[in-house]
Scaffold this active site. Structure first.
Site, PDB file in Angstrom:
ATOM      1  N   TYR A 142     -29.761  -8.584   4.058  1.00  0.00           N
ATOM      2  CA  TYR A 142     -30.810  -7.872   4.959  1.00  0.00           C
ATOM      3  C   TYR A 142     -30.973  -8.899   6.198  1.00  0.00           C
ATOM      4  O   TYR A 142     -30.995  -8.564   7.272  1.00  0.00           O
ATOM      5  CB  TYR A 142     -32.022  -7.976   4.359  1.00  0.00           C
ATOM      6  CG  TYR A 142     -33.044  -7.299   5.080  1.00  0.00           C
ATOM      7  CD1 TYR A 142     -33.462  -6.070   5.224  1.00  0.00           C
ATOM      8  CD2 TYR A 142     -34.209  -8.141   5.600  1.00  0.00           C
ATOM      9  CE1 TYR A 142     -34.460  -5.630   6.167  1.00  0.00           C
ATOM     10  CE2 TYR A 142     -35.263  -7.747   6.349  1.00  0.00           C
ATOM     11  CZ  TYR A 142     -35.253  -6.400   6.669  1.00  0.00           C
ATOM     12  OH  TYR A 142     -36.440  -6.030   7.386  1.00  0.00           O
ATOM     13  N   ASP A 177     -30.046  12.415   8.974  1.00  0.00           N
ATOM     14  CA  ASP A 177     -29.758  11.231   8.028  1.00  0.00           C
ATOM     15  C   ASP A 177     -29.228  10.225   8.581  1.00  0.00           C
ATOM     16  O   ASP A 177     -27.982  10.394   8.979  1.00  0.00           O
ATOM     17  CB  ASP A 177     -29.149  11.557   6.593  1.00  0.00           C
ATOM     18  CG  ASP A 177     -28.822  10.373   5.840  1.00  0.00           C
ATOM     19  OD1 ASP A 177     -29.272   9.379   6.065  1.00  0.00           O
ATOM     20  OD2 ASP A 177     -28.284  10.676   4.661  1.00  0.00           O
ATOM     21  N   ARG A 216     -35.504  11.729   8.191  1.00  0.00           N
ATOM     22  CA  ARG A 216     -35.008  12.708   7.106  1.00  0.00           C
ATOM     23  C   ARG A 216     -35.987  13.921   6.524  1.00  0.00           C
ATOM     24  O   ARG A 216     -35.434  14.893   6.348  1.00  0.00           O
ATOM     25  CB  ARG A 216     -34.619  11.960   5.999  1.00  0.00           C
ATOM     26  CG  ARG A 216     -33.189  11.029   6.472  1.00  0.00           C
ATOM     27  CD  ARG A 216     -32.776  10.270   5.119  1.00  0.00           C
ATOM     28  NE  ARG A 216     -33.997   9.407   4.564  1.00  0.00           N
ATOM     29  CZ  ARG A 216     -33.943   8.658   3.194  1.00  0.00           C
ATOM     30  NH1 ARG A 216     -32.722   8.820   2.500  1.00  0.00           N
ATOM     31  NH2 ARG A 216     -34.656   8.208   2.795  1.00  0.00           N
ATOM     32  N   THR A 245     -47.106  -1.695   5.492  1.00  0.00           N
ATOM     33  CA  THR A 245     -46.567  -0.395   5.891  1.00  0.00           C
ATOM     34  C   THR A 245     -46.128   0.161   4.380  1.00  0.00           C
ATOM     35  O   THR A 245     -46.381  -0.521   3.676  1.00  0.00           O
ATOM     36  CB  THR A 245     -45.275  -0.344   6.808  1.00  0.00           C
ATOM     37  OG1 THR A 245     -44.427  -0.969   6.370  1.00  0.00           O
ATOM     38  CG2 THR A 245     -45.913  -1.239   8.272  1.00  0.00           C
ATOM     39  N   THR A 275     -41.931   8.874  10.949  1.00  0.00           N
ATOM     40  CA  THR A 275     -42.935   9.368  10.259  1.00  0.00           C
ATOM     41  C   THR A 275     -43.680   8.586   9.413  1.00  0.00           C
ATOM     42  O   THR A 275     -44.721   9.134   8.804  1.00  0.00           O
ATOM     43  CB  THR A 275     -42.363  10.452   9.272  1.00  0.00           C
ATOM     44  OG1 THR A 275     -41.387   9.829   8.288  1.00  0.00           O
ATOM     45  CG2 THR A 275     -41.588  11.645   9.856  1.00  0.00           C
ATOM     46  N   ASN A 298     -35.881   1.861  14.858  1.00  0.00           N
ATOM     47  CA  ASN A 298     -36.789   1.451  13.840  1.00  0.00           C
ATOM     48  C   ASN A 298     -36.114   1.743  12.468  1.00  0.00           C
ATOM     49  O   ASN A 298     -36.613   0.992  11.405  1.00  0.00           O
ATOM     50  CB  ASN A 298     -38.068   2.076  13.964  1.00  0.00           C
ATOM     51  CG  ASN A 298     -38.990   1.711  12.929  1.00  0.00           C
ATOM     52  OD1 ASN A 298     -39.543   0.684  12.823  1.00  0.00           O
ATOM     53  ND2 ASN A 298     -39.137   2.924  11.979  1.00  0.00           N
ATOM     54  N   LYS A 318     -30.203  -7.993  10.157  1.00  0.00           N
ATOM     55  CA  LYS A 318     -31.197  -8.322  11.288  1.00  0.00           C
ATOM     56  C   LYS A 318     -30.764  -9.435  12.467  1.00  0.00           C
ATOM     57  O   LYS A 318     -31.156  -9.380  13.019  1.00  0.00           O
ATOM     58  CB  LYS A 318     -32.602  -8.653  10.560  1.00  0.00           C
ATOM     59  CG  LYS A 318     -33.074  -7.500   9.704  1.00  0.00           C
ATOM     60  CD  LYS A 318     -33.375  -6.133  10.600  1.00  0.00           C
ATOM     61  CE  LYS A 318     -34.062  -4.974   9.748  1.00  0.00           C
ATOM     62  NZ  LYS A 318     -34.128  -3.973  10.670  1.00  0.00           N
TER      63      LYS A 318
END
Length: 263
Positions: A154, A65, A39, A189, A16, A92, A158
């Protein structure tokens, strides 16, 4: 709208906003029917209506979720449905944690690890059942240039996506399934705003447009590349991240803990 045999379907998680919304837009523009996963059901429906109107494709929405077993199972079941096969999977969905590892709540770290590692692994496993049986399919795992640095959990998550995608592309390419880790750098974004990051910490020339990241990622996946690093500037960044000592890519030094005196 009825899906015809010669048309393709793509499932996009985190669809979204941000890169997910751009992946959905470009895939729709290329004629793919879509399954959008996120979600927020209201935003899902609004995005579906927009894409159906603009591109004359059919869009299925799946509210889930992806940090929960129930949500992941619902999406995995859809991916295993051989009667309605998914041709392209885009993993994503993601979140960022602004604070240092030791300052984050452990439950936040668990959700972070689940969303970036366990969830895409489970969804890849589910869709491969159908893709391998059909002898074709495409998978994109949205990773990050952080995978090549040393920036806490993080980067570690990744890096898993990059390593897994490299292996999977080698393992399944001969069976017709192409797997790519797309590794964007700083991108305009909602991602950074949601985590509360001050975007001025990165110079303007490092910021990318989502349209270019997605376009290059889709092109590299179509070419069978295991890793996609959009733009030359980030190819240079990741080169140096690989060869520099770990302490130089680990970010600012951790502040020493305050000592408390006991009388």
């Amino acid at each position: 709208m009825t899906t015809r045999a010669n048309e393709l379907t793509a499932l996009v998680t985190g669809a979204t906003a941000g890169l997910g919304a751009e992946f959905a837009r470009q895939l729709a523009e290329a004629g793919h029917h879509l399954i959008l996963v996120a979600r927020d059901e209201e935003r899902l429906k609004a995005k579906a209506e927009e894409l159906e109107r603009d591109f004359s494709i059919s869009v299925e929405v799946l509210q889930a979720d992806l940090t929960s077993d129930v949500g992941v199972s619902a999406v995995a079941d859809r991916l295993r449905d051989a009667s309605r096969p998914v041709d392209v999977l885009v993993n994503n969905a993601g979140i960022g944690l602004l604070k240092s590892f030791e300052d984050n709540d452990l439950e936040e770290e668990r959700r972070h690890l689940r969303l970036h590692v366990q969830t895409p692994m489970e969804l890849c496993h589910a869709v491969l059942e159908v893709m391998l049986a059909r002898g074709k399919g495409r998978i994109i795992n949205v990773a990050s240039v952080a995978a090549f640095a040393n920036r806490g959990s993080y980067s570690a998550a990744k890096a898993w996506q990059v390593t897994f995608s490299r292996w999977a592309n080698t393992a399944y390419a001969k069976s017709g399934v192409q797997v790519t880790a797309v590794c964007p750098g700083f991108t305009h974004t909602e991602f950074h705003e949601r985590m509360g990051m001050d975007k001025s910490v990165a110079p303007r020339f490092l910021w990318l447009k989502a349209e270019r990241v997605v376009r290059e990622g889709l092109e590299d996946n179509a070419k069978g590349k295991a890793v996609s690093i959009p733009t030359r500037r980030y190819k240079v960044v990741t080169f140096f991240a690989r060869v520099l000592p770990a302490k130089l890519t680990a970010g600012p030094p951790r502040r020493p803990a305050k000592l408390t005196e006991f009388n």
